[in-house]
Design a protein around this motif. Structure first.
Motif, PDB file in Angstrom:
ATOM      1  N   LYS A 185      12.876  12.394  -5.837  1.00 16.82           N
ATOM      2  CA  LYS A 185      14.528  13.237  -5.913  1.00 16.82           C
ATOM      3  C   LYS A 185      14.450  14.098  -4.948  1.00 16.82           C
ATOM      4  O   LYS A 185      13.746  14.900  -4.610  1.00 16.82           O
ATOM      5  CB  LYS A 185      14.567  13.751  -7.253  1.00 16.82           C
ATOM      6  N   ALA A 186      15.549  14.120  -3.982  1.00 12.71           N
ATOM      7  CA  ALA A 186      15.854  15.071  -3.018  1.00 12.71           C
ATOM      8  C   ALA A 186      15.785  16.436  -3.414  1.00 12.71           C
ATOM      9  O   ALA A 186      16.358  16.744  -4.558  1.00 12.71           O
ATOM     10  CB  ALA A 186      17.009  14.501  -2.241  1.00 12.71           C
ATOM     11  N   GLY A 187      14.917  17.118  -2.808  1.00 12.53           N
ATOM     12  CA  GLY A 187      15.018  18.290  -3.237  1.00 12.53           C
ATOM     13  C   GLY A 187      14.038  19.128  -4.363  1.00 12.53           C
ATOM     14  O   GLY A 187      14.005  20.213  -4.759  1.00 12.53           O
ATOM     15  N   SER A 188      13.476  18.189  -4.948  1.00 11.19           N
ATOM     16  CA  SER A 188      12.780  18.289  -6.245  1.00 11.19           C
ATOM     17  C   SER A 188      10.961  18.026  -6.104  1.00 11.19           C
ATOM     18  O   SER A 188      10.612  18.560  -6.808  1.00 11.19           O
ATOM     19  CB  SER A 188      13.223  17.845  -7.619  1.00 11.19           C
ATOM     20  N   ASP A 189      10.717  16.994  -5.490  1.00 10.52           N
ATOM     21  CA  ASP A 189       9.405  16.654  -5.103  1.00 10.52           C
ATOM     22  C   ASP A 189       9.022  15.879  -6.377  1.00 10.52           C
ATOM     23  O   ASP A 189       7.859  15.479  -6.371  1.00 10.52           O
ATOM     24  CB  ASP A 189       8.473  17.806  -4.757  1.00 10.52           C
ATOM     25  N   GLU A 190       9.947  15.519  -7.090  1.00  3.82           N
ATOM     26  CA  GLU A 190       9.630  14.537  -8.410  1.00  3.82           C
ATOM     27  C   GLU A 190      10.142  13.065  -8.175  1.00  3.82           C
ATOM     28  O   GLU A 190      11.069  12.752  -7.703  1.00  3.82           O
ATOM     29  CB  GLU A 190      10.440  15.204  -9.590  1.00  3.82           C
ATOM     30  N   ALA A 191       9.056  12.491  -8.584  1.00  2.00           N
ATOM     31  CA  ALA A 191       9.354  11.031  -8.549  1.00  2.00           C
ATOM     32  C   ALA A 191      10.149  10.390  -9.589  1.00  2.00           C
ATOM     33  O   ALA A 191       9.888  10.642 -10.740  1.00  2.00           O
ATOM     34  CB  ALA A 191       7.696  10.052  -8.614  1.00  2.00           C
ATOM     35  N   ALA A 192      11.167   9.591  -9.245  1.00  4.05           N
ATOM     36  CA  ALA A 192      12.106   9.128 -10.093  1.00  4.05           C
ATOM     37  C   ALA A 192      11.950   7.631 -10.277  1.00  4.05           C
ATOM     38  O   ALA A 192      12.250   6.940 -11.140  1.00  4.05           O
ATOM     39  CB  ALA A 192      13.524   9.262  -9.632  1.00  4.05           C
ATOM     40  N   CYS A 193      11.270   6.935  -9.198  1.00  4.53           N
ATOM     41  CA  CYS A 193      10.931   5.552  -9.397  1.00  4.53           C
ATOM     42  C   CYS A 193       9.840   5.343  -8.418  1.00  4.53           C
ATOM     43  O   CYS A 193       9.585   6.044  -7.709  1.00  4.53           O
ATOM     44  CB  CYS A 193      12.343   4.917  -8.950  1.00  4.53           C
ATOM     45  N   PHE A 194       9.286   4.011  -8.673  1.00  2.25           N
ATOM     46  CA  PHE A 194       8.128   3.553  -7.781  1.00  2.25           C
ATOM     47  C   PHE A 194       8.372   2.113  -7.390  1.00  2.25           C
ATOM     48  O   PHE A 194       8.864   1.359  -8.204  1.00  2.25           O
ATOM     49  CB  PHE A 194       6.661   3.530  -8.310  1.00  2.25           C
ATOM     50  N   GLU A 195       8.467   1.957  -6.108  1.00  4.61           N
ATOM     51  CA  GLU A 195       8.640   0.426  -5.586  1.00  4.61           C
ATOM     52  C   GLU A 195       7.465  -0.207  -5.413  1.00  4.61           C
ATOM     53  O   GLU A 195       6.255   0.186  -4.850  1.00  4.61           O
ATOM     54  CB  GLU A 195       9.184   0.606  -4.120  1.00  4.61           C
ATOM     55  N   ALA A 196       7.360  -1.462  -6.103  1.00  7.65           N
ATOM     56  CA  ALA A 196       6.202  -2.281  -6.120  1.00  7.65           C
ATOM     57  C   ALA A 196       5.904  -2.984  -4.805  1.00  7.65           C
ATOM     58  O   ALA A 196       6.993  -3.672  -4.153  1.00  7.65           O
ATOM     59  CB  ALA A 196       6.354  -3.315  -7.365  1.00  7.65           C
ATOM     60  N   LEU A 197       4.945  -2.884  -4.353  1.00  6.18           N
ATOM     61  CA  LEU A 197       4.609  -3.420  -2.806  1.00  6.18           C
ATOM     62  C   LEU A 197       3.494  -4.367  -3.067  1.00  6.18           C
ATOM     63  O   LEU A 197       2.296  -3.865  -3.621  1.00  6.18           O
ATOM     64  CB  LEU A 197       4.429  -2.341  -1.656  1.00  6.18           C
ATOM     65  N   MET A 198       3.429  -5.551  -2.548  1.00  8.01           N
ATOM     66  CA  MET A 198       2.123  -6.571  -2.639  1.00  8.01           C
ATOM     67  C   MET A 198       1.101  -6.334  -1.778  1.00  8.01           C
ATOM     68  O   MET A 198       1.439  -6.063  -0.614  1.00  8.01           O
ATOM     69  CB  MET A 198       2.689  -7.818  -2.681  1.00  8.01           C
ATOM     70  N   ARG A 199       0.042  -6.317  -2.398  1.00  6.45           N
ATOM     71  CA  ARG A 199      -1.299  -6.188  -1.608  1.00  6.45           C
ATOM     72  C   ARG A 199      -1.949  -7.401  -1.843  1.00  6.45           C
ATOM     73  O   ARG A 199      -2.080  -7.994  -2.867  1.00  6.45           O
ATOM     74  CB  ARG A 199      -2.145  -5.165  -1.821  1.00  6.45           C
ATOM     75  N   TRP A 200      -2.777  -8.037  -0.652  1.00  8.99           N
ATOM     76  CA  TRP A 200      -3.790  -9.051  -0.710  1.00  8.99           C
ATOM     77  C   TRP A 200      -5.131  -8.894  -0.034  1.00  8.99           C
ATOM     78  O   TRP A 200      -5.126  -8.412   1.106  1.00  8.99           O
ATOM     79  CB  TRP A 200      -3.054 -10.407   0.094  1.00  8.99           C
ATOM     80  N   GLU A 201      -6.059  -8.983  -0.913  1.00  8.90           N
ATOM     81  CA  GLU A 201      -7.459  -8.634  -0.364  1.00  8.90           C
ATOM     82  C   GLU A 201      -7.957  -9.797  -0.566  1.00  8.90           C
ATOM     83  O   GLU A 201      -8.612 -10.424  -1.583  1.00  8.90           O
ATOM     84  CB  GLU A 201      -7.876  -7.611  -1.618  1.00  8.90           C
ATOM     85  N   HIS A 202      -8.059 -10.444   0.773  1.00 14.89           N
ATOM     86  CA  HIS A 202      -8.570 -11.858   0.957  1.00 14.89           C
ATOM     87  C   HIS A 202     -10.264 -11.730   0.704  1.00 14.89           C
ATOM     88  O   HIS A 202     -10.916 -10.919   1.184  1.00 14.89           O
ATOM     89  CB  HIS A 202      -8.394 -12.380   2.223  1.00 14.89           C
ATOM     90  N   ALA A 203     -10.740 -12.717  -0.014  1.00 14.84           N
ATOM     91  CA  ALA A 203     -12.233 -12.598  -0.190  1.00 14.84           C
ATOM     92  C   ALA A 203     -13.252 -12.486   1.233  1.00 14.84           C
ATOM     93  O   ALA A 203     -14.048 -12.108   0.907  1.00 14.84           O
ATOM     94  CB  ALA A 203     -12.622 -14.099  -1.239  1.00 14.84           C
ATOM     95  N   GLU A 204     -12.686 -13.155   2.004  1.00 18.89           N
ATOM     96  CA  GLU A 204     -13.406 -13.385   3.241  1.00 18.89           C
ATOM     97  C   GLU A 204     -12.833 -12.487   4.566  1.00 18.89           C
ATOM     98  O   GLU A 204     -13.731 -11.823   5.084  1.00 18.89           O
ATOM     99  CB  GLU A 204     -13.856 -14.646   3.674  1.00 18.89           C
ATOM    100  N   ASP A 205     -11.585 -12.385   4.488  1.00 18.20           N
ATOM    101  CA  ASP A 205     -11.003 -11.775   5.598  1.00 18.20           C
ATOM    102  C   ASP A 205     -10.654 -10.362   5.190  1.00 18.20           C
ATOM    103  O   ASP A 205      -9.852  -9.603   6.271  1.00 18.20           O
ATOM    104  CB  ASP A 205      -9.585 -12.403   6.031  1.00 18.20           C
ATOM    105  N   GLY A 206     -10.770  -9.884   4.121  1.00 23.08           N
ATOM    106  CA  GLY A 206     -10.454  -8.610   3.640  1.00 23.08           C
ATOM    107  C   GLY A 206      -8.784  -8.504   3.522  1.00 23.08           C
ATOM    108  O   GLY A 206      -8.203  -9.400   3.210  1.00 23.08           O
ATOM    109  N   PHE A 207      -8.353  -7.123   3.863  1.00 22.17           N
ATOM    110  CA  PHE A 207      -6.890  -6.856   3.649  1.00 22.17           C
ATOM    111  C   PHE A 207      -6.065  -7.685   4.447  1.00 22.17           C
ATOM    112  O   PHE A 207      -6.328  -7.556   5.725  1.00 22.17           O
ATOM    113  CB  PHE A 207      -6.575  -5.461   3.872  1.00 22.17           C
ATOM    114  N   ILE A 208      -4.996  -8.409   4.155  1.00 25.25           N
ATOM    115  CA  ILE A 208      -3.978  -9.012   4.941  1.00 25.25           C
ATOM    116  C   ILE A 208      -2.780  -8.376   4.653  1.00 25.25           C
ATOM    117  O   ILE A 208      -2.330  -8.357   3.631  1.00 25.25           O
ATOM    118  CB  ILE A 208      -3.927 -10.366   4.730  1.00 25.25           C
ATOM    119  N   SER A 209      -2.060  -8.071   5.897  1.00 31.26           N
ATOM    120  CA  SER A 209      -0.694  -7.216   5.751  1.00 31.26           C
ATOM    121  C   SER A 209       0.455  -8.185   5.269  1.00 31.26           C
ATOM    122  O   SER A 209       0.313  -9.233   5.448  1.00 31.26           O
ATOM    123  CB  SER A 209      -0.398  -6.789   7.291  1.00 31.26           C
TER     124      SER A 209
END
Length: 733
Positions: free
Chosen positions: A359-383
């Protein structure tokens, strides 16, 4: 004026032209025969004097042009008709003026009359034979002519059909291939450059499917018109088939100029189209290759441009991309990612992380955006930038989207209070007839209040069936979920979306936040306009990608409701969030630089550095458009001029601005430019022609550095290196 004999015109022009016996004018039968031929309009006759001036022309020939015969008689033949050759005829025959000057006989030479008032294109074919008197003195030409306008026009039409696209009027694939081959062959001899742009349209298939093929054809015509308007007459533009286009730009190798053109093409083609009362919106991706740097012959250059286009599409579409040699490896990697992504869910390799919206001016979280992450078994993190576009081109995105929605709702149900979760929804997923059921199941299985779920939708959803889209919006709002318009202002924006769709929130794309605090930048005014519009419509606004304190102050001052960016936090795993919630801390501390600066990419790779006549090897640590940080030379004085060799023929002239022990900050004389993806490149490169002159074979630029650059010539008498090179082997291995 007396006429000439039948024998003057009856023989073949290839007959011996040693003499033309004169038949007495009293030969009435012969004269009557000539008169009858002329009156029947089977053929025409002409004659010239020794100076090439017409002394006779059949009256009906002049009449066919709508001019008086008296206006033509006395003029030189070459002033009355000019040679007419198609591209295929070019170079096959000597010019008419040469034939006349050499007193050669000629047969059926195609010409176009210069005079004429009918306004109808006219073509003749003329044959002629030089004539000599008894003393073997040249007395002029005698010949015949005939109107071949109908057959010539038919030939031109047939030739055009063979070379041009009947739908758009642009050059077709055959002509573009021929033009490119001829251009590159000629330019190689003269050591000139040539750029090739490959384009195909994004979401064109949806227009065909929803509005019908006639609408698709009309759309292609309008795209062709825009291309001609943007590129102008100094380029060859072609339609290769379907929704694929190609542009040949001669004598252009400045990648800054080509990048600007790529952006302009994307912007203009992405503007809405009106087709039979319907509105259609598409996009385009652009691949760019330049001869001789990226290919010497046509096949190699086209392959390079194709790979660049493939990379542009794979990086999220609506982008341009320059070819680089690593794209060949990237294409293979992309195929492997597609195969592995199909198994990622089954192998439990995917996770959701959550980035706060403050929230602007308060530093308080009002919402969280879900972002997908893929940790490949062999290649590690894939963007996500790598695998999400691949998923969107296949059916995988539907499965990933359903999984993300289910998981995000379950995770959010564990959060305290009324904190919301925002989930991105692809256009493919949104248009799926089962999407509403997926949302209902996610809410039911998690027990989440629908008001705590926000669906972030990009403007591309409006490319589908407008009635189905409107119906889905209404059903989702009846369900009680919130809707957000993501990436507003990035290419397809229309106020109609905001008028017709029940959005609760607009997300201001980070591209408008970037640079908004810089002088003479219009982004701040754009942010103000978007916020004012949202306020008038009762919508919240999110400023994305805020990283510095001056950016935060600006978007807060301009009225943004929520702030998202690294100045507060990146995306956090669910267990990290739950730990913070247990402490009752849902506030985030500001952590970021005071001022926005040009984006710097943290890199660790070896590059060459040239000073005077010596080449060193240094470690490139940070890179931005305007400069870099290097490590490897001791005590380089501030103000020292250097050349940084970034590989693949890219040389950047620079000056040392900061120096401490083995670390230097350098400023480029000419800023780098975007390569259309996440990288930077120089505007110009070392020419393969220069490398060939130094003894290397003429070929497209290979990766890495070249002997010519590595073994720079030593000045006369030699010199000692100015700087001591530090051994970085142990430090960076």
């Amino acid at each position: 004026m007396s006429k000439f004999s039948r024998q003057d015109v009856g023989g073949s022009a290839s007959d011996d032209a040693a003499s033309c016996p004169v038949v007495p004018i009293a030969d009435h039968q012969r004269i009557e025969l000539l008169d009858s031929l002329e009156s029947l309009d089977i053929g025409w006759f002409w004659a010239t004097d020794t100076e090439g001036r017409l002394t006779y022309l059949t009256a009906s020939a002049a009449a066919s042009l709508g001019v008086e015969r008296s206006a033509i008689i006395g003029r030189k033949l070459t002033e009355v008709v000019v040679a007419d050759r198609s591209e295929d005829d070019e170079g096959r025959e000597r010019p008419l003026a040469f034939q006349l000057g050499a007193r050669n006989a000629f047969v059926d030479v195609p010409v176009k009359p210069v005079d004429g008032s009918t306004g109808v294109p006219t073509w003749w074919e003329i044959s002629g034979k030089p004539c000599f008197d008894a003393e073997n003195e040249f007395v002029g030409y005698r010949g015949r002519a005939r109107d071949v306008s109908h057959s010539r026009q038919h030939s031109i039409d047939a030739s055009r059909l063979a070379k041009f696209d009947t739908l758009t009027g642009l050059a077709n694939r055959h002509r573009m291939e021929s033009q490119l081959r001829k251009t590159l062959k000629a330019y190689q001899a003269s050591k000139r450059s040539c750029a090739l742009l490959m384009l195909d349209l994004d979401r064109f298939k949806q227009v065909n499917d929803t509005l019908g093929h006639p609408a698709g054809d009309e759309l292609l015509k309008q795209v062709a018109q825009r291309l001609v308007k943007i590129v102008g007459k100094h380029a060859e533009i072609g339609r290769l088939g379907g929704d694929e286009f190609q542009i040949i730009l001669p004598d252009v190798d400045d990648r800054g100029r080509l990048g600007d053109l790529g952006k302009r093409l994307i912007q203009m083609i992405s503007q809405p189209y009106s087709i039979d009362g319907s509105r259609a919106i598409i996009g385009t991706s652009v691949g760019i290759a330049i001869a001789p740097y990226d290919g010497i012959d046509a096949e190699e250059l086209v392959s390079s441009a194709d790979l660049a286009l493939y990379a542009a599409k794979g990086n999220g579409r609506g982008q341009y991309r320059f070819f680089s040699s690593d794209l060949k490896d990237g294409a293979r990697q992309r195929k492997q990612i597609e195969e592995d992504l199909r198994d990622a869910l089954a192998k439990d390799e995917l996770r959701l992380h959550y980035q706060p919206l403050i929230k602007a001016g308060s530093d308080e979280a009002a919402c969280f955006e879900a972002l997908m992450r893929w940790e490949h078994a062999e290649d590690g993190f894939i963007s996500p930038g790598q695998f999400i576009p691949i998923a969107e081109e296949t059916s995988i995105i539907t499965d990933l989207g359903e999984w993300a929605l289910m998981r995000a709702c379950r995770d959010c149900a564990e959060w305290p209070g009324d904190i919301k979760v925002a989930v991105n929804v692809s256009a493919v997923q949104f248009s799926d007839e089962n999407f509403l059921g997926v949302v209902e199941r996610a809410l039911a299985s998690s027990g989440l209040d629908p008001q705590r779920l926000e669906l972030e939708i990009t403007e591309s959803v409006f490319m589908g069936d407008p009635h189905a889209t409107s119906r889905m919006f209404k059903q989702l709002k009846r369900l009680g979920v919130r809707l957000a318009l993501d990436d507003f202002g990035t290419g397809y924006s229309s106020l109609g979306y905001l008028r017709n769709a029940p959005f609760d929130k607009i997300k201001i794309d980070q591209s408008f936040v970037r640079g908004a605090t810089e002088p003479d930048n219009n982004n701040a005014a754009i942010i103000t306009a978007i916020v004012s519009l949202a306020d008038a419509l009762g919508m919240d606004t999110v400023a994305e990608g805020v990283e510095s304190e001056d950016e935060l102050a600006l978007v807060t001052e301009r009225g943004a409701t929520l702030i998202q960016g690294f100045i507060y936090s990146g995306a956090l795993a669910q267990d990290v969030l739950l730990g913070r919630f247990e402490d009752g801390t849902i506030q985030f501390e500001k952590k970021g630089p005071a001022k926005h600066r040009s984006e710097r990419r943290t890199v660790f790779r070896r590059v060459g550095l040239i000073h005077e006549d010596h080449r060193y090897e240094v470690m490139l640590r940070n890179l931005s458009r305007t400069g870099a940080m290097i490590e490897g030379l001791l005590d380089v004085p501030i103000g020292t001029d250097l050349v940084l060799d970034l590989g693949a023929g890219q040389l950047a002239v620079a000056k040392v601005r900061r120096s401490h022990e083995a670390v230097q900050g350098i400023e480029f004389e000419v800023p780098l430019i975007s390569d259309g993806a996440d990288g930077l490149c120089t505007r110009h490169r070392v020419s393969p022609y220069a490398l060939a002159a130094a003894g290397m074979p003429l070929a497209a630029l290979p990766p890495g550095n070249y002997p010519l650059l590595r073994d720079a010539p030593v000045s006369e008498g030699g010199s000692r290196p100015s700087f001591l090179q530090v051994d970085l082997t142990q430090r960076f291995n």
